[in-house]
Design a protein around this motif. Structure first.
Motif, PDB file in Angstrom:
ATOM      1  N   TYR A  23      59.361  30.531  26.004  1.00  0.00           N
ATOM      2  CA  TYR A  23      58.531  29.537  25.317  1.00  0.00           C
ATOM      3  C   TYR A  23      59.070  28.164  25.653  1.00  0.00           C
ATOM      4  N   ASP A  24      58.239  27.360  26.274  1.00  0.00           N
ATOM      5  CA  ASP A  24      58.644  26.024  26.685  1.00  0.00           C
ATOM      6  C   ASP A  24      57.691  25.024  26.042  1.00  0.00           C
ATOM      7  N   PRO A  25      58.142  24.293  25.020  1.00  0.00           N
ATOM      8  CA  PRO A  25      57.231  23.379  24.312  1.00  0.00           C
ATOM      9  C   PRO A  25      56.656  22.289  25.204  1.00  0.00           C
ATOM     10  N   LEU A  26      57.406  21.855  26.225  1.00  0.00           N
ATOM     11  CA  LEU A  26      56.904  20.795  27.105  1.00  0.00           C
ATOM     12  C   LEU A  26      55.795  21.298  28.025  1.00  0.00           C
ATOM     13  N   LEU A  27      55.785  22.605  28.296  1.00  0.00           N
ATOM     14  CA  LEU A  27      54.697  23.182  29.083  1.00  0.00           C
ATOM     15  C   LEU A  27      53.586  23.706  28.177  1.00  0.00           C
ATOM     16  N   GLU A  28      53.979  24.207  27.022  1.00  0.00           N
ATOM     17  CA  GLU A  28      52.994  24.789  26.101  1.00  0.00           C
ATOM     18  C   GLU A  28      51.933  23.766  25.706  1.00  0.00           C
ATOM     19  N   ASN A  29      52.355  22.524  25.463  1.00  0.00           N
ATOM     20  CA  ASN A  29      51.370  21.518  25.048  1.00  0.00           C
ATOM     21  C   ASN A  29      50.559  20.967  26.219  1.00  0.00           C
ATOM     22  N   SER A  30      50.812  21.502  27.423  1.00  0.00           N
ATOM     23  CA  SER A  30      50.068  21.042  28.600  1.00  0.00           C
ATOM     24  C   SER A  30      49.121  22.104  29.146  1.00  0.00           C
ATOM     25  N   ILE A  31      49.083  23.282  28.512  1.00  0.00           N
ATOM     26  CA  ILE A  31      48.174  24.337  28.959  1.00  0.00           C
ATOM     27  C   ILE A  31      46.733  23.824  28.903  1.00  0.00           C
ATOM     28  N   GLY A  32      46.021  23.976  30.008  1.00  0.00           N
ATOM     29  CA  GLY A  32      44.628  23.534  30.060  1.00  0.00           C
ATOM     30  C   GLY A  32      44.453  22.061  30.348  1.00  0.00           C
ATOM     31  N   ARG A  33      45.542  21.370  30.669  1.00  0.00           N
ATOM     32  CA  ARG A  33      45.448  19.937  30.933  1.00  0.00           C
ATOM     33  C   ARG A  33      45.848  19.633  32.381  1.00  0.00           C
ATOM     34  N   LEU A  34      45.420  18.468  32.845  1.00  0.00           N
ATOM     35  CA  LEU A  34      45.763  18.016  34.193  1.00  0.00           C
ATOM     36  C   LEU A  34      47.243  17.653  34.238  1.00  0.00           C
ATOM     37  N   VAL A  35      47.961  18.227  35.216  1.00  0.00           N
ATOM     38  CA  VAL A  35      49.393  17.951  35.349  1.00  0.00           C
ATOM     39  C   VAL A  35      49.711  17.549  36.783  1.00  0.00           C
ATOM     40  N   ALA A  36      50.810  16.820  36.935  1.00  0.00           N
ATOM     41  CA  ALA A  36      51.342  16.477  38.256  1.00  0.00           C
ATOM     42  C   ALA A  36      52.575  17.334  38.489  1.00  0.00           C
ATOM     43  N   VAL A  37      52.648  17.979  39.656  1.00  0.00           N
ATOM     44  CA  VAL A  37      53.774  18.858  39.959  1.00  0.00           C
ATOM     45  C   VAL A  37      54.416  18.450  41.282  1.00  0.00           C
TER      46      VAL A  37
END
Length: 423
Positions: free
Chosen positions: A243-257
């Motif tokens: 469980y990664d809170p910094l990734l969890e709140n980004s599910i379904g959103r535009l991200v830069a990798v």
């Protein structure tokens, strides 16, 4: 009595070890059975392209239970490597055993390969030559867990999907954009189980420590104790996902990798964060950049080009022509070559070669745009090699070791509202 006591001690020790090994093995097997990576399961049974080392494999992805992260790529029937060897094997076994299942399988495979125009229509099984020196057939590529360090990406190209499959992906993304109450509840339960797994790991380690200490051999053989501890960690590692809170709140959103790509370069991409786990991150709707090369004789492109720069199995890329050589001008001891982008998309030219001469270009060409590259020497009707990058829309799974989510690419509604309010 002393001898009997010694024997009983050894028997007790043997029973201890057997029972403990059986319990650990059973727990490990049960956990592994239910521990397919939640990111990998998104692509299970789907047609994908994987980059493994400097090679690419294309086919349907299957994940065997208890594979420890390994998986297998099955090529499509028209992409079997050396199908004659497969047919020869089946015919030879039929001749030796008279078992008709070998003959029926050979007929079925031959019929399919003829349908795919892989084999001549007039070829018969009696014409198949049994040659022990011919290369073996290959219908799949097994990727073992100890090879995962060489895995760069698992890619599902959108243009290889059917219209129905593309609609399914957009339906999947809509659920991510606007998750239902049930979906949110399911997600919370899964994350709660992941938290319980972490606590369970600590509890089991604490609980089994006294048991390990009571085994005489564990105190005299440190490697035995280490083996038990490793078994505990390995068995519990598969239960739940990080469980990664910094990734969890980004599910379904535009991200830069930021990605370490197959060519060794670090590249930036953006897309929709679909899912994450301990080992992988999946990002949808990515414009993935592929390296391609083309070979020209004078102004004419040679047959079979353009083609990917890496060796590919299970797929033949039928690339359209992207770059045209408009002109070759020789004067004043120099050769000037003009390249034109004839595709409908932006292309990045990397470098061009003539014989031993090489020129680094590193330029973006928009559709119908041209660029001239100059080489020393007046070279008539040269052989020209051009390397460039194109982009294809894709959904991608990257190993966590090869990717880092830098940040969001757009504001969440609540944050955007707060920012607009303060302006």
């Amino acid at each position: 009595m002393d001898d009997i006591d010694v024997i009983m001690n050894y028997l007790t020790l043997a029973i201890y070890i057997m029972v403990f090994t059986l319990v650990i093995s059973t727990i490990y097997s049960l956990i592994e059975w239910f521990s397919k990576d939640r990111v990998m399961k998104l692509f299970e049974g789907k047609k994908v392209l994987i980059f493994l080392g400097k090679e690419a494999y294309c086919g349907k992805l299957y994940i065997p239970p208890r594979s420890g992260g390994g998986f297998e790529i099955f090529f499509e029937s028209n992409r079997i490597e050396n199908p004659h060897a497969l047919l020869a094997f089946l015919v030879e076994n039929y001749n030796e055993t008279s078992d008709r299942k070998f003959l029926e399988e050979a007929k079925k495979i031959m019929s399919e390969l003829k349908r795919q125009n892989v084999l001549p229509q007039d070829l018969e099984l009696k014409d198949i030559e049994i040659n022990p020196w011919s290369p073996p057939s290959l219908v799949s590529r097994k990727v073992y867990s100890n090879e995962l360090n060489d895995l760069y990406a698992i890619i599902r190209f959108r243009d290889l999907l059917t219209e129905e499959e593309r609609k399914h992906i957009w339906k999947e993304l809509r659920k991510l954009y606007h998750p239902s109450i049930l979906s949110r509840l399911k997600r919370k339960i899964y994350n709660a189980l992941a938290y319980i797994k972490d606590r369970l790991s600590t509890t089991v380690t604490t609980a089994t420590a006294p048991l390990t200490a009571t085994i005489p051999i564990a105190s005299t053989m440190p490697e035995f104790k280490k083996a038990i501890e490793d078994a505990q960690k390995k068995a519990l590692a598969g239960l739940g996902s990080l469980y990664d809170p910094l990734l969890e709140n980004s599910i379904g959103r535009l991200v830069a990798v930021k990605v370490k790509d197959v060519d060794g370069e670090e590249k930036m991409y953006q897309g929709i964060l679909r899912e994450y786990s301990n080992n992988y991150i999946s990002v949808y709707d990515v414009d993935y950049r592929l390296q391609v090369k083309a070979l020209y004789q004078g102004t004419e492109i040679l047959e079979g080009y353009p083609m990917p720069v890496y060796k590919a199995y299970g797929v033949v890329f039928g690339y359209k022509k992207h770059i045209k050589i408009e002109s070759i001008v020789t004067s004043n001891g120099k050769t000037s070559i003009t390249f034109k982008n004839i595709s409908g998309s932006i292309v990045k030219l990397e470098k061009a070669k003539i014989n031993s001469l090489e020129s680094s270009i590193s330029t973006l060409l928009k559709p119908e745009q041209s660029i001239s590259v100059t080489f020393e020497g007046e070279i008539k009707n040269p052989i020209i090699e051009l390397e460039y990058e194109i982009s294809r829309e894709a959904d991608i799974i990257w190993p966590r070791s090869k990717v880092k989510v830098i940040g969001l690419g757009d504001y969440p509604p609540t944050i955007l509202e707060a920012i607009l309010t303060t302006i």
